[in-house]
Design a protein around this motif. Structure first.
Motif, PDB file in Angstrom:
ATOM      1  N   GLY A  26     -13.200 -18.178  21.475  1.00  0.00           N
ATOM      2  CA  GLY A  26     -12.944 -19.411  22.204  1.00  0.00           C
ATOM      3  C   GLY A  26     -14.221 -20.166  22.485  1.00  0.00           C
ATOM      4  O   GLY A  26     -15.314 -19.599  22.481  1.00  0.00           O
ATOM      5  N   GLY A  27     -14.087 -21.445  22.725  1.00  0.00           N
ATOM      6  CA  GLY A  27     -15.226 -22.273  23.088  1.00  0.00           C
ATOM      7  C   GLY A  27     -16.132 -22.614  21.909  1.00  0.00           C
ATOM      8  O   GLY A  27     -15.806 -22.378  20.752  1.00  0.00           O
ATOM      9  N   THR A  28     -17.278 -23.183  22.243  1.00  0.00           N
ATOM     10  CA  THR A  28     -18.276 -23.581  21.248  1.00  0.00           C
ATOM     11  C   THR A  28     -19.514 -22.718  21.456  1.00  0.00           C
ATOM     12  O   THR A  28     -20.463 -23.096  22.151  1.00  0.00           O
ATOM     13  N   PHE A  29     -19.488 -21.565  20.839  1.00  0.00           N
ATOM     14  CA  PHE A  29     -20.466 -20.496  21.100  1.00  0.00           C
ATOM     15  C   PHE A  29     -21.892 -20.982  20.961  1.00  0.00           C
ATOM     16  O   PHE A  29     -22.762 -20.641  21.756  1.00  0.00           O
ATOM     17  N   HIS A  30     -22.174 -21.778  19.930  1.00  0.00           N
ATOM     18  CA  HIS A  30     -23.567 -22.139  19.635  1.00  0.00           C
ATOM     19  C   HIS A  30     -24.176 -23.047  20.711  1.00  0.00           C
ATOM     20  O   HIS A  30     -25.396 -23.201  20.768  1.00  0.00           O
ATOM     21  N   THR A  31     -23.350 -23.599  21.575  1.00  0.00           N
ATOM     22  CA  THR A  31     -23.865 -24.474  22.635  1.00  0.00           C
ATOM     23  C   THR A  31     -24.127 -23.731  23.939  1.00  0.00           C
ATOM     24  O   THR A  31     -24.691 -24.302  24.880  1.00  0.00           O
ATOM     25  N   TYR A  32     -23.743 -22.467  23.989  1.00  0.00           N
ATOM     26  CA  TYR A  32     -23.840 -21.706  25.225  1.00  0.00           C
ATOM     27  C   TYR A  32     -25.121 -20.885  25.313  1.00  0.00           C
ATOM     28  O   TYR A  32     -25.655 -20.437  24.297  1.00  0.00           O
ATOM     29  N   ALA A  33     -25.565 -20.651  26.521  1.00  0.00           N
ATOM     30  CA  ALA A  33     -26.524 -19.591  26.773  1.00  0.00           C
ATOM     31  C   ALA A  33     -25.730 -18.314  27.038  1.00  0.00           C
ATOM     32  O   ALA A  33     -24.635 -18.352  27.600  1.00  0.00           O
TER      33      ALA A  33
END
Length: 123
Positions: A26-33
């Motif tokens: 889920g989500g946009t992994f590459h944008t997360y810390a």
């Protein structure tokens, strides 16, 4: 919401190594810390390491030089390589997501958490 599942914990002798993995969905992994925290019985959850969306790592002083955090955005996975383990590293290890993508060391800065994986280091 991002679902996180940790794996790789276990029992190891002092001086040994373990590699923890945390798979996200889920989500946009590459944008997360991504962060790793740990909690020993009777103690508060403490920061271990984090890696920003730009791939910059940060470490707690207690693990600096022994632990290495890395991420594979294609696999939606973050890793924690733990070398030269000590008995005081014994704890449940949790991974977490910070959607701001920057360095964060407080548990309250992270929005999503896994269930944790237990690491036990024997002397």
């Amino acid at each position: 919401q991002v679902h996180l599942v940790e794996s790789g914990g276990g029992l190891v002798q002092a001086g040994g190594s373990l590699r923890l993995s945390c798979a996200a969905s889920g989500g946009t992994f590459h944008t997360y810390a991504l962060g790793w925290f740990r909690q020993a019985p009777g103690l508060e959850r403490e920061f271990v390491a984090s890696i920003t969306a730009a791939n910059w790592p940060a470490y707690a002083e207690s693990v600096q030089g022994r632990f290495t955090i890395s991420r594979d955005n294609a696999k939606y996975t973050v890793y924690l390589q733990m070398d030269n383990l000590k008995p005081e590293d014994t704890a449940r290890y949790y991974c977490a997501v910070d959607r701001d993508g920057i360095v964060q060391i407080r548990p309250t800065d992270y929005e999503d958490w896994g269930q944790g994986t237990l690491v036990t280091v024997s002397s």
